[in-house]
Design an enzyme around this catalytic site. Structure first.
Site, short mmCIF file in Angstrom:
data_model
loop_
_atom_site.label_atom_id
_atom_site.label_comp_id
_atom_site.label_asym_id
_atom_site.label_seq_id
_atom_site.Cartn_x
_atom_site.Cartn_y
_atom_site.Cartn_z
N HIS A 294 49.98 63.66 10.03
CA HIS A 294 49.51 64.84 10.75
C HIS A 294 50.65 65.47 11.54
O HIS A 294 51.57 64.77 11.97
CB HIS A 294 48.39 64.45 11.73
CG HIS A 294 47.08 64.17 11.08
ND1 HIS A 294 46.30 63.06 11.37
CD2 HIS A 294 46.37 64.89 10.17
CE1 HIS A 294 45.19 63.10 10.65
NE2 HIS A 294 45.21 64.19 9.91
N CYS B 86 43.87 61.27 18.67
CA CYS B 86 42.84 61.25 17.61
C CYS B 86 41.48 60.77 18.07
O CYS B 86 40.47 61.07 17.44
CB CYS B 86 43.21 60.30 16.48
SG CYS B 86 44.89 59.98 16.23
C1 CIR Z 1 43.23 58.76 8.51
O1 CIR Z 1 44.11 58.51 7.68
O2 CIR Z 1 42.56 59.79 8.45
C2 CIR Z 1 43.00 57.78 9.64
N1 CIR Z 1 43.27 56.45 9.19
C3 CIR Z 1 43.90 58.10 10.82
C4 CIR Z 1 43.55 59.43 11.43
C5 CIR Z 1 44.36 59.70 12.64
N2 CIR Z 1 44.02 60.94 13.18
C6 CIR Z 1 44.87 61.74 13.80
O3 CIR Z 1 46.06 61.46 13.86
N3 CIR Z 1 44.42 62.88 14.30
#
Ligand code: CIR
Length: 264
Positions: free
Chosen positions: A170, A257
């Protein structure tokens, strides 16, 4: 609304409790499954930090069918003006939007949506004082970014498109807001045009995952495992709350997140 109110002056938050299935969360490289009990402890400490920062926090129940659903930041954006329901880019996460919709409808008078086929993960969206930066990535595509720009414009917010560095999950995995004039960035994002007018604190080499910090009111939540970055933030004058993030890092996540924050 002042720039600070938009960016880090918050009164309310939404989080989701981790499900047992969180240990099977998505990851780009396998560093082993997170330890569920340790992750719960770290999530509790995170929730305590939100409360210490003064946020009234709504805690949503765990969703066993969605291992990554604690990362509520990816499914919505929230502002004083209203909420935007997103369409996450990962196939296994797409149903998460539907699961948060009723809560958004209860808490916000206006809820806008990203229409198909566009995709946007909230982890690719950084709210700065002058503009909202949308980072194109493997999760956020141009169609989604264009639809999001329209939603933001409806809330009176200007947006800019940037690019998440290659190989990064991200945009905000590599940058975050420290205060109204300052961003914390990895070296490879330091010269981004969107940051040209801001002071840039560059994360020391080898501590790149530390770039994702979370500013809320007077506090800056930062990952405890990166001492040189903690020193840098301390020298900058931030009031830092170090939080353990070892378990969520195994599934590619950071501090922003795990919550949605807004000024109610
Ligand atoms: C994913 O790959 O979507 C989750 N394991 C991690 C998401 C992390 N979210 C973020 O950085 N906003």
């Amino acid at each position: 609304m002042t720039a600070a109110q938009c960016c880090y002056s918050f009164t309310a938050a939404i989080v989701r409790a981790p499900s047992h299935s969180v240990v099977h969360g998505l990851r780009a490289a396998d560093h082993g499954n997170p330890d569920y009990h340790e992750l719960l402890k770290q999530h509790d400490a995170y929730r305590d930090a939100l409360r210490s920062a003064g946020l009234e926090t709504t805690v949503l129940p765990p969703l066993e069918d969605y291992p990554d659903s604690i990362f509520v930041e990816d499914v919505a954006l929230v502002f004083s003006q209203g909420a935007i329901l997103l369409r996450p880019g990962a196939a296994t996460r797409q149903g998460e939007s539907e699961q948060i919709k009723a809560t958004l409808n209860e808490l916000f008078a206006t809820v806008l949506t990203i229409p198909p086929p566009g995709r946007v993960d909230g982890g690719d969206v950084l709210v700065l004082p002058e503009a909202v930066v949308i980072g194109l990535s493997g999760r956020t595509d141009r169609t989604g970014a264009a639809a999001l720009a329209d939603c933001l414009a409806a809330f009176g917010l200007r947006s800019e498109i940037a690019r998440t560095p290659p190989g990064g999950l991200h945009f905000k995995s590599e940058c975050s807001l420290v205060d109204e004039e300052t961003v914390l960035v990895t070296r490879r994002l330091a010269s981004l045009t969107a940051f040209a007018k801001m002071r840039r604190l560059v994360v020391p080499e080898g501590e790149e995952p530390a770039a994702n910090v979370l500013r809320i009111n007077h506090l800056l939540l930062a990952s405890a495992g990166y001492p040189r970055t903690l020193d840098l933030l301390d020298q900058h004058g931030s009031t830092v709350v170090p939080l353990e993030t070892s378990e969520i890092e195994k599934i590619d996540a950071g501090l922003t997140c795990m919550s949605l924050r807004w000024y109610r």
